[in-house]
Design an enzyme around this catalytic site. Structure first.
Site, PDB file in Angstrom:
ATOM      1  N   LYS A 111       0.834  -1.205   0.000  1.00  0.00           N
ATOM      2  CA  LYS A 111       0.000   0.000   0.000  1.00  0.00           C
ATOM      3  C   LYS A 111       0.873   1.261   0.000  1.00  0.00           C
ATOM      4  O   LYS A 111       0.660   2.208  -0.756  1.00  0.00           O
ATOM      5  CB  LYS A 111      -0.911  -0.008   1.237  1.00  0.00           C
ATOM      6  CG  LYS A 111      -1.470   1.318   1.642  1.00  0.00           C
ATOM      7  CD  LYS A 111      -2.532   1.808   0.679  1.00  0.00           C
ATOM      8  CE  LYS A 111      -2.925   3.238   0.965  1.00  0.00           C
ATOM      9  NZ  LYS A 111      -3.948   3.716   0.065  1.00  0.00           N
ATOM     10  N   CYS A 147      -2.661  11.053   1.522  1.00  0.00           N
ATOM     11  CA  CYS A 147      -1.980   9.802   1.148  1.00  0.00           C
ATOM     12  C   CYS A 147      -0.571  10.062   0.631  1.00  0.00           C
ATOM     13  O   CYS A 147       0.399   9.741   1.296  1.00  0.00           O
ATOM     14  CB  CYS A 147      -2.793   9.074   0.099  1.00  0.00           C
ATOM     15  SG  CYS A 147      -4.494   8.863   0.586  1.00  0.00           S
TER      16      CYS A 147
END
Ligand code: SAJ
Length: 424
Positions: free
Chosen positions: A203, A257
């Site tokens: 991720k 993010c």
């Protein structure tokens, strides 16, 4: 079909709860924010996301999605709380720890516990599993613990949540099998089973890959600036190679993010993660680079009025987290000689601590328009409007999105040779 308890009803948790409820699960959505719960009970939401409100209304009305301030017993627990970054650029796991602790009294044998929050590598192993163990529940024998990172793009969340491939990283092999089966009920993309630490790292590397590539494009802008080369033309031509995809430069990298995740790797291996760290530095320097261009474009003026268009971290959303625009505005305000007029059609006044203006208020008598976000509204700004309202029709387009072709208006682009060669 079973019951799911989703802890954290933000940009990820709420759509996740909605998607599972829409697929027929009984879902209870939990949040510590009373306003979120009160609104959800009425089928209302605080987030702007394409199609979400309609779907939420449907599942709340059908009774498949309920809201609660506290967790309840369930078959599956999904934790989707934020992992903010501390001042020293390490991950703040307080919410993950609190959410994990909050479900402990409700855990039963055979339950599946999913951490969807983005976490540094080894967090399931070194932080989450020990909390569960300390409570007297065995994370190997009693429950199925996994990390299943989300991968959705704001603006396309519902679509991507259903169609993107998912990674399910188990604390045990059985855990990944069991949790993957749950996701396969709602996800049409491939659901891949792996280990928890691999899922955590995968991720982070997805977003790091993008951050590093954007840094390369931003560095190209700076190099081109020095060498008087048009960076956009370089990118356009280089991308004609079948295996090259240079990304787009801009005023910086924002969001919760890309601007955050790479640090979670650096935190764990600072000596090794040099390129990742450098890329963060390049992207973080872009707001200052924008300011340098603004200073050049207004050098001859006294107390220039600057209209700043776009406050969100990217186009067509209302999310301002880590937005480079806010940094640009902050830096501009430090120059006392500017009058700064921010405008964003997607952002409500309560969400930011800078005063917001209508487009008209921002443009009236402005000496420079700085476009920082590619909102679709800005593509339709007409040359006539600028000529009529502005004191001096000059635009600094930091996203290469303004479509005005009127010789009376000067449109400069970040990475544009004309901007670099000197201004008339
Ligand atoms: N940006 C550029 N140049 C580009 C692309 C983006 O400057 O060529 C900027 C944007 O303007 C923005 C920032 O980067 O400020 C991030 O935008 P983004 O669209 O790349 O990504 P996010 O943060 O909205 O979502 C990312 C996605 N990750 C990848 O595409 C690898 C999404 O799939 C993830 O789910 C999400 O992070 C997340 O939650 O981790």
């Amino acid at each position: 079909m079973g019951k799911i308890c989703v802890v954290g009803l933000g940009y990820i948790g709420l759509p996740t709860a909605t998607v599972f409820a829409g697929a027929g699960y009984d879902v209870v959505g939990v949040d510590i924010n009373e306003e979120v719960i009160a609104l959800l009970e009425k089928g209302q939401i605080m987030i702007e996301e394409v199609g979400l409100l309609e779907e939420v209304r449907k599942v709340v009305k059908s009774g498949k999605l309920r809201a609660s301030l506290t967790p309840e017993e369930a078959d599956v627990f999904i934790i989707a709380v934020p992992t903010p970054i501390n001042h020293d650029q390490t991950a703040n796991l307080d919410y993950v720890v609190a959410a994990t602790s909050s479900i402990l009294p409700y855990l039963q044998k055979g339950n599946i516990v999913v951490i969807e929050s983005t976490i540094p590598p080894r967090t399931v192993e070194d932080v989450v599993a020990p909390i569960i163990k300390a409570f007297g529940v065995d994370p190997v024998q009693d429950i199925h613990l996994v990390h299943c990172p989300e991968r959705v793009l704001p603006g396309r969340i519902l679509h991507e949540m259903r169609s993107n491939p998912r990674i399910v990283g188990g604390y045990t092999k059985e855990a990944s099998e069991k949790a993957a089966d749950v996701y396969r009920r709602v996800v049409t993309g491939e659901v891949v089973e792996t280990e928890a630490t691999i899922a955590e790292m995968a991720k982070l590397m997805e977003n790091t890959y993008r951050d590093v590539n954007i840094a390369l494009a931003n560095e190209l802008v700076k190099i081109s600036s020095k060498l008087h080369i048009n960076a956009y033309e370089v990118i356009r031509l280089a991308n004609k190679h079948p295996r090259v995809h240079l990304h787009s430069p801009g005023p910086g990298v924002g969001g919760h993010c890309l601007a955050v995740d790479p640090y979670f790797i650096v935190e764990k291996a600072p000596e090794e993660a040099k390129l990742i760290s450098q890329a963060r530095e390049v992207n973080s320097s872009m707001p200052s680079f924008v300011i340098e261009q603004i200073v050049r474009l207004t050098a001859s003026l006294f107390r220039a009025k600057i209209a700043v268009l776009g406050l969100t971290y990217k186009e067509n959303i209302d999310d301002v987290r880590e937005s480079p625009s806010l940094q640009v505005i902050q830096l501009l305000q430090q120059y006392k000689e500017y009058d700064v007029y921010p405008h964003d059609p997607h952002v409500q006044q309560g969400k930011v601590n800078v005063p917001l203006y209508s487009l008209e208020e921002a443009l009236t008598q402005a000496d420079l328009v700085v476009v920082l976000v590619e909102h679709h509204e800005f593509e339709h700004i007409q040359g006539e409007q600028l000529l009529k309202s502005m004191n001096r029709p000059v635009v600094l387009d930091c996203k290469n999105c303004v479509k005005i072709a009127d010789e009376r208006i000067k449109v400069y682009r970040l990475g544009d040779a004309i901007l670099q060669k000197g201004l008339d």
